[in-house]
Structure formats: structure tokens, C-alpha cells
Design an enzyme around this catalytic site. Structure first.
Site, mmCIF file in Angstrom:
data_model
loop_
_atom_site.group_PDB
_atom_site.id
_atom_site.type_symbol
_atom_site.label_atom_id
_atom_site.label_comp_id
_atom_site.label_asym_id
_atom_site.label_seq_id
_atom_site.Cartn_x
_atom_site.Cartn_y
_atom_site.Cartn_z
ATOM 1 N N GLU A 15 0.843 -1.200 0.000
ATOM 2 C CA GLU A 15 0.000 0.000 0.000
ATOM 3 C C GLU A 15 0.877 1.248 0.000
ATOM 4 O O GLU A 15 2.018 1.233 0.466
ATOM 5 C CB GLU A 15 -0.933 -0.070 1.234
ATOM 6 C CG GLU A 15 -1.808 1.113 1.506
ATOM 7 C CD GLU A 15 -2.814 1.466 0.421
ATOM 8 O OE1 GLU A 15 -2.456 1.443 -0.770
ATOM 9 O OE2 GLU A 15 -3.951 1.814 0.767
ATOM 10 N N ASP A 16 0.324 2.323 -0.534
ATOM 11 C CA ASP A 16 1.097 3.563 -0.600
ATOM 12 C C ASP A 16 1.214 4.252 0.758
ATOM 13 O O ASP A 16 2.290 4.670 1.164
ATOM 14 C CB ASP A 16 0.516 4.524 -1.656
ATOM 15 C CG ASP A 16 -0.990 4.754 -1.492
ATOM 16 O OD1 ASP A 16 -1.614 4.178 -0.565
ATOM 17 O OD2 ASP A 16 -1.552 5.521 -2.295
ATOM 18 N N ASP A 51 -3.150 5.949 6.788
ATOM 19 C CA ASP A 51 -3.524 7.210 7.440
ATOM 20 C C ASP A 51 -4.319 6.855 8.712
ATOM 21 O O ASP A 51 -3.717 6.523 9.734
ATOM 22 C CB ASP A 51 -4.337 8.020 6.423
ATOM 23 C CG ASP A 51 -4.677 9.423 6.869
ATOM 24 O OD1 ASP A 51 -4.557 9.720 8.062
ATOM 25 O OD2 ASP A 51 -5.074 10.249 6.033
ATOM 26 N N LYS A 103 1.538 7.488 8.100
ATOM 27 C CA LYS A 103 1.151 8.738 8.773
ATOM 28 C C LYS A 103 0.649 8.358 10.159
ATOM 29 O O LYS A 103 -0.553 8.429 10.462
ATOM 30 C CB LYS A 103 0.031 9.389 7.954
ATOM 31 C CG LYS A 103 0.221 10.870 7.695
ATOM 32 C CD LYS A 103 -1.019 11.466 7.085
ATOM 33 C CE LYS A 103 -0.811 11.901 5.661
ATOM 34 N NZ LYS A 103 -1.998 12.621 5.125
ATOM 35 N N PHE A 151 -0.259 16.650 3.596
ATOM 36 C CA PHE A 151 -0.860 15.949 2.464
ATOM 37 C C PHE A 151 0.213 15.701 1.421
ATOM 38 O O PHE A 151 0.765 16.639 0.843
ATOM 39 C CB PHE A 151 -2.039 16.730 1.872
ATOM 40 C CG PHE A 151 -2.894 15.839 1.034
ATOM 41 C CD1 PHE A 151 -3.859 15.039 1.617
ATOM 42 C CD2 PHE A 151 -2.684 15.740 -0.343
ATOM 43 C CE1 PHE A 151 -4.623 14.161 0.850
ATOM 44 C CE2 PHE A 151 -3.447 14.864 -1.110
ATOM 45 C CZ PHE A 151 -4.418 14.080 -0.509
ATOM 46 N N ARG A 179 0.180 11.741 -9.568
ATOM 47 C CA ARG A 179 0.697 10.383 -9.336
ATOM 48 C C ARG A 179 2.039 10.151 -10.026
ATOM 49 O O ARG A 179 2.853 9.365 -9.567
ATOM 50 C CB ARG A 179 -0.292 9.333 -9.857
ATOM 51 C CG ARG A 179 -1.602 9.281 -9.103
ATOM 52 C CD ARG A 179 -2.373 8.034 -9.498
ATOM 53 N NE ARG A 179 -3.777 8.104 -9.157
ATOM 54 C CZ ARG A 179 -4.276 7.789 -7.954
ATOM 55 N NH1 ARG A 179 -3.477 7.408 -6.989
ATOM 56 N NH2 ARG A 179 -5.568 7.868 -7.723
HETATM 57 P P1 IMP Z 1 -6.942 5.254 5.723
HETATM 58 O O1 IMP Z 1 -5.690 4.688 6.304
HETATM 59 O O2 IMP Z 1 -8.074 4.281 5.672
HETATM 60 O O3 IMP Z 1 -7.321 6.549 6.374
HETATM 61 O O4 IMP Z 1 -6.773 5.641 4.207
HETATM 62 C C1 IMP Z 1 -5.619 5.585 3.532
HETATM 63 C C2 IMP Z 1 -5.908 6.102 2.132
HETATM 64 O O5 IMP Z 1 -6.165 7.505 2.144
HETATM 65 C C3 IMP Z 1 -4.683 5.892 1.296
HETATM 66 O O6 IMP Z 1 -4.730 4.669 0.610
HETATM 67 C C4 IMP Z 1 -4.726 7.087 0.372
HETATM 68 O O7 IMP Z 1 -5.479 6.766 -0.770
HETATM 69 C C5 IMP Z 1 -5.452 8.155 1.128
HETATM 70 N N1 IMP Z 1 -4.525 9.142 1.725
HETATM 71 C C6 IMP Z 1 -4.297 9.360 3.042
HETATM 72 N N2 IMP Z 1 -3.413 10.342 3.247
HETATM 73 C C7 IMP Z 1 -3.034 10.748 2.011
HETATM 74 C C8 IMP Z 1 -2.101 11.758 1.561
HETATM 75 O O8 IMP Z 1 -1.422 12.482 2.319
HETATM 76 N N3 IMP Z 1 -1.988 11.889 0.212
HETATM 77 C C9 IMP Z 1 -2.702 11.138 -0.672
HETATM 78 N N4 IMP Z 1 -3.580 10.204 -0.275
HETATM 79 C C10 IMP Z 1 -3.749 10.001 1.049
HETATM 80 MG MG MG Z 2 -5.011 4.256 -1.366
#
Ligand code: IMP
Ligand code: MG
Length: 182
Positions: free
Chosen positions: A100-101, A104, A132, A153, A166
Site C-alpha cells: 500500500e502507498d 492514514d 502517517k 498531504f 501520481r
Molecule cells: P486510511 O488509512 O483508511 O485513512 O486511508 C488511507 C488512504 O487515504 C490511502 O490509501 C490514500 O489513498 C489516502 N490518503 C491518506 N493520506 C493521504 C495523503 O497524504 N496523500 C494522498 N492520499 C492520502
Molecule cells: Mg489508497
């Protein structure tokens, strides 16, 4: 943004690539005995990271993808995650490396990892480029972590803002004003 209209650099191309060398070496070592590794990327953000990572792995492996959408509107509970495009391959009995990238709040990965276990994966590990950690709302175990980032961000190297940026070869930062402008 810098004067050339590009987001300010946070992690350079060279630093990304060096860290991916290290992650790949760790993964290669940990999966030395695994005969059926399934590398699963989450579309679209993980594509660039996954491509660079798996090219450094020499064991036989299969690459698969799925796509999620998270609903955070008023009518759904926070953190509800839905599968928009599912995997092609069965997980039963396989070692799964989820790639995963960024993590958050953690809701997406928590949901997906639970689902993979439910589908009978032999093992599930998580490899994320960016963590994060300061934004975490639900605990997620990360087995391979590229970098920890602050509450900013980030875009580039797969990460987007409204599906843009991207293709930047580095990880950059969008300032709050830039995020609101669009
Ligand atoms: P979470 O961990 O469920 O809150 O969501 C993670 C997803 O939110 C990631 O897969 C990204 O697609 C998106 N995301 C969260 N923070 C960022 C950021 O700083 N830049 C771009 N996408 C983000
Ligand atoms: Mg994502």
C-alpha cells in the site's frame, strides 16, 4: 508549490529507491521458504511502489490488485470501506504480501487485512511506503515500512490529489491552501 509549479519535495527519488532496496532485501529474506507468494496492491496509489518493489524480488510470485472506496459521508459510519474491484486470485493457503502507498487512519488496511484472513490466506503481511502514524484511529500492524510522515498531504510516486500528481517521481507536499484551491 515551488516556482516551477511542482509540489515541494519531501522524499527524493534517490531516497525512495534506496529505501525500496532495503525493504526488498528484508522481504526476500523473510519469504525465503515461501513457495506461493501473492503480492497484492491497492489501486491506484500503490502501483508505482509495487512495481519498483517486486522487480527487486527474485522468487516466483504473483501480482494482483484490488480497489477500494471509502465512504465518509454523513449517511455512513466513519471508516466504512467497500471493495470496488476484487482480486483475480484465490487467497486460500497463500502467503499474501499486501502493498500500500500510505496508511492514514488505518481503516482501509484494517478492513482489508481482516478480509484476507477470512478468505483463508496462510499469512498476511503489510508493506507500506508511507506511515502517517500521527493520524491513526485504529491499530494496524505494519510489517515493512518505508518512511514515517507527519500530518501533511503528500502526493507523487503514486499518491494523488483528485487523481493528479501520481506521476511525480518523488514524494512531495501540497500545502493546505493548495489542497483547498481545487
Ligand atoms: P486510511 O488509512 O483508511 O485513512 O486511508 C488511507 C488512504 O487515504 C490511502 O490509501 C490514500 O489513498 C489516502 N490518503 C491518506 N493520506 C493521504 C495523503 O497524504 N496523500 C494522498 N492520499 C492520502
Ligand atoms: Mg489508497
Amino acid at each position: 508549490m515551488t516556482e516551477n509549479g511542482k509540489p515541494r519535495e519531501l522524499i527524493s527519488t534517490e531516497t525512495l529507491q534506496r529505501r525500496i532496496d532495503e525493504l526488498a532485501a528484508e522481504i526476500e529474506r523473510d519469504y525465503a521458504d515461501s513457495k506461493d507468494l501473492l503480492c497484492v496492491g491497492v489501486l491506484k496509489g500503490s502501483v508505482f511502489f509495487l512495481a519498483d518493489l517486486v522487480q527487486r524480488l527474485s522468487r516466483p510470485l504473483v501480482v494482483d490488485f484490488f480497489q477500494t472506496s471509502s465512504y465518509r459521508g454523513e449517511t455512513t459510519s466513519p471508516g466504512e470501506v467497500r471493495i470496488r474491484r476484487d482480486l483475480d486470485h484465490s487467497l486460500a493457503g497463500r502467503d499474501v504480501l499486501l502493498i500500500e502507498d500510505i496508511v492514514d487512519t488505518g481503516y482501509t488496511m484494517r478492513t482489508i487485512m481482516a478480509l484476507m484472513g477470512f478468505r483463508g490466506a496462510r499469512s498476511v503481511r503489510l508493506c507500506v511506503l508511507l506511515d502517517k502514524a500521527c493520524k491513526r484511529e485504529t491499530a494496524v500492524q505494519i510489517n515493512y515500512r518505508g518512511f514515517e510522515v507527519d500530518d501533511v498531504f503528500v502526493v507523487g510516486y503514486g499518491l494523488d490529489y483528485n487523481d493528479r500528481y501520481r506521476n511525480l517521481p518523488y514524494v512531495g507536499v501540497l500545502d493546505e491552501a493548495e489542497v483547498e484551491e481545487e
